[in-house]
Design a protein around this motif. Structure first.
Motif, short mmCIF file in Angstrom:
data_model
loop_
_atom_site.label_atom_id
_atom_site.label_comp_id
_atom_site.label_asym_id
_atom_site.label_seq_id
_atom_site.Cartn_x
_atom_site.Cartn_y
_atom_site.Cartn_z
N LYS A 118 0.83 -1.21 0.00
CA LYS A 118 0.00 0.00 0.00
C LYS A 118 0.86 1.26 0.00
CE LYS A 118 -3.93 -2.09 2.42
NZ LYS A 118 -4.70 -2.13 3.69
N LYS A 119 1.95 1.24 0.75
CA LYS A 119 2.85 2.40 0.79
C LYS A 119 3.48 2.64 -0.58
CE LYS A 119 4.20 1.96 5.68
NZ LYS A 119 5.34 1.67 6.59
N ALA A 120 3.87 1.55 -1.25
CA ALA A 120 4.45 1.69 -2.58
C ALA A 120 3.44 2.28 -3.56
CB ALA A 120 4.94 0.33 -3.08
N LYS A 121 2.22 1.80 -3.48
CA LYS A 121 1.16 2.31 -4.35
C LYS A 121 0.96 3.80 -4.12
CE LYS A 121 -2.18 1.16 -7.31
NZ LYS A 121 -1.92 0.46 -8.59
N ALA A 122 0.93 4.20 -2.85
CA ALA A 122 0.74 5.61 -2.52
C ALA A 122 1.89 6.47 -3.03
CB ALA A 122 0.60 5.77 -1.01
N ALA A 123 3.08 5.86 -3.14
CA ALA A 123 4.26 6.59 -3.63
C ALA A 123 4.37 6.55 -5.15
CB ALA A 123 5.52 6.00 -3.01
N GLY A 124 3.40 5.92 -5.80
CA GLY A 124 3.42 5.85 -7.26
C GLY A 124 4.34 4.79 -7.82
N ILE A 125 4.68 3.80 -7.01
CA ILE A 125 5.57 2.73 -7.45
C ILE A 125 4.76 1.48 -7.76
CG2 ILE A 125 7.52 1.25 -6.78
CD1 ILE A 125 8.36 3.52 -4.86
N SER A 126 4.91 0.94 -8.95
CA SER A 126 4.21 -0.29 -9.32
C SER A 126 4.81 -1.47 -8.58
CB SER A 126 4.32 -0.53 -10.83
OG SER A 126 3.71 0.52 -11.56
N VAL A 296 9.59 -3.83 -16.96
CA VAL A 296 10.05 -2.75 -17.84
C VAL A 296 8.88 -2.20 -18.66
CG1 VAL A 296 11.54 -2.19 -19.80
CG2 VAL A 296 12.41 -3.60 -17.92
N ALA A 297 8.03 -3.08 -19.18
CA ALA A 297 6.87 -2.62 -19.96
C ALA A 297 5.94 -1.77 -19.12
CB ALA A 297 6.12 -3.82 -20.53
N LYS A 298 5.76 -2.14 -17.86
CA LYS A 298 4.88 -1.38 -16.97
C LYS A 298 5.42 0.03 -16.75
CE LYS A 298 1.40 -0.95 -14.09
NZ LYS A 298 0.01 -0.92 -14.61
N VAL A 299 6.71 0.12 -16.48
CA VAL A 299 7.31 1.43 -16.21
C VAL A 299 7.32 2.30 -17.47
CG1 VAL A 299 9.45 2.59 -15.56
CG2 VAL A 299 8.70 0.56 -14.31
N GLN A 300 7.59 1.70 -18.61
CA GLN A 300 7.72 2.46 -19.85
C GLN A 300 6.38 2.72 -20.53
OE1 GLN A 300 10.71 0.35 -22.16
NE2 GLN A 300 12.36 1.51 -21.18
N GLY A 301 5.30 2.25 -19.93
CA GLY A 301 3.98 2.52 -20.50
C GLY A 301 3.69 1.76 -21.78
N LYS A 302 4.34 0.63 -21.97
CA LYS A 302 4.09 -0.19 -23.16
C LYS A 302 2.93 -1.13 -22.87
CE LYS A 302 8.85 0.16 -24.80
NZ LYS A 302 10.11 -0.56 -25.15
N ASP A 303 1.74 -0.58 -22.96
CA ASP A 303 0.55 -1.28 -22.49
C ASP A 303 0.22 -2.53 -23.31
OD1 ASP A 303 0.29 0.68 -20.59
OD2 ASP A 303 -1.14 1.87 -21.76
#
Length: 367
Positions: A118-126, A296-303
């Motif tokens: 939950k803390k990671a999510k709140a910090a914007g980390i997948s 890597v795909a998640k971070v780079q927005g390669k949906d």
């Protein structure tokens, strides 16, 4: 109806699904608009060191694949919790503080780590759950088909016992109660064993520790009788080793069929020596490489690529319909050692066929 036949097929090749065009997604992931460049920071949290796979396979394969996917600009920050949920929570907090872009999390305690998720999510980390399904708002999950693994173990044990199964007693040595995978292995095995064999004793083994399994097995031998145990369901290879020690200490000279999982080197050797009946081989390169691609795909927005890698759906006690990839498994027996762990480069014949096992290797068609 699940497909047991998958378990005896050749193992999945350790090739990138995206690279070989097997994903079937529409369009190219390379056309996506990246939300971040190649300077990707991946946090990798693995649970323990008792199983050699994490340091030997998972961590180096993920690090290598991230480097390959990011033109050597991406980095992997790796930490191992040594089976301590408290230590893992501290490690994850540090990765949150260090602003990782994505965290691959193999939880020691799937329930307890939800606070940090939950803390990671709140910090914007997948957060991508790796190998074990953590609770909390995770973004994706990759693991092996755990229920199928249990089914393969249960079916293999029945096959080994043979026609006398209905009048036979077995012992079940299940995994750690804090590991959701252990529950799935157990459910898969019970789906095969219930009504076909008598389960005389069943144990959930704290922390998957071989010494705990050995103590449980000693208790079972005393309760059931060493000559009345026709087989042992051991959920992984480490515990299978503990089971064997208990049986040998009790004076058992002809070991009953014993299952395992993870295809550890000493388990492969025990299979050759007829001390352990089977293990479950899971292609760690496939899981690790695909996890790196997902991260890597998640971070780079390669949906498109991310969606193609996560076509399954799973649910945890806190989150439903999590995008997932479930990698298939293979029943490893004496008959297919060459086609599985050797063919995939997990071990060389020289690793397996040491002096102690040379005769058994020759008999099995290995050098």
């Amino acid at each position: 109806m699940r497909r047991i036949a998958i378990a005896v097929a050749a193992p999945t090749l350790s090739l990138s699904l995206a690279a070989c065009g097997a994903l079937g997604g529409s369009g190219s992931s390379s056309k996506a608009s990246p939300t971040k460049g190649n300077d990707v920071k991946v946090g990798l949290l693995l649970p323990e060191t008792a199983n050699s796979r994490y340091d030997r396979f998972d961590a180096p394969i993920i690090r290598s694949k991230v480097s390959e996917l990011t033109n050597k600009q991406g980095v992997v920050d790796y930490a191992n919790a040594g089976a301590s949920a408290k230590k893992q929570a501290e490690q994850m907090q540090k990765m949150i503080d260090d602003r990782m872009d994505v965290i691959l999390l193999d939880a020691v305690d799937a329930h307890a780590i939800a606070v940090e998720v939950k803390k990671a999510k709140a910090a914007g980390i997948s957060v991508i759950a790796y190998d074990r399904l953590a609770e909390g708002p995770i973004d994706a999950y990759i693991s092996f088909d755990n229920e199928l693994a249990g089914e393969v173990q249960g079916r293999s044990l029945l096959d080994a016992i043979g026609s006398s199964a209905s009048s036979s007693k077995i012992v079940m040595m299940n995994g750690s109660p804090t590991d959701p995978n252990a529950k799935q292995f157990k459910e898969g095995a019970l789906g095969q064993l219930n009504g076909k064999v008598t389960i005389a004793k069943s144990y959930d083994t704290k922390d998957w520790k071989p010494e705990n399994a050995q103590a449980h097995m000693t208790e079972a031998i005393n309760a059931v009788g060493k000559d009345n145990i026709a087989g042992v369901y051991a959920a992984n290879d480490g515990m299978a080793g503990g089971v064997i020690k208990a049986l040998e200490a009790a004076g058992v000279t002809k070991l009953p069929p014993i299952t395992g999982q993870d295809a550890e080197l000493d388990a492969v050797q025990r299979i050759l020596a007829d001390e352990q009946y089977m293990s479950v081989y899971k292609s760690y390169p496939t899981e690790a490489e695909n996890a790196a691609e997902m991260a890597v795909a998640k971070v780079q927005g390669k949906d498109i690529q991310f969606d193609s890698l996560t076509r399954d759906r799973v649910s945890s006690p806190t989150t439903r319909n999590i995008p997932a990839q479930l990698v298939s498994v293979v029943a490893l027996t004496k008959a297919n050692i060459k086609e599985t762990v050797i063919a995939d480069g997990i071990y060389k014949e020289s690793d397996i066929c040491t002096a102690k096992y040379r005769a058994a290797c020759t008999a099995a068609g290995l050098k």
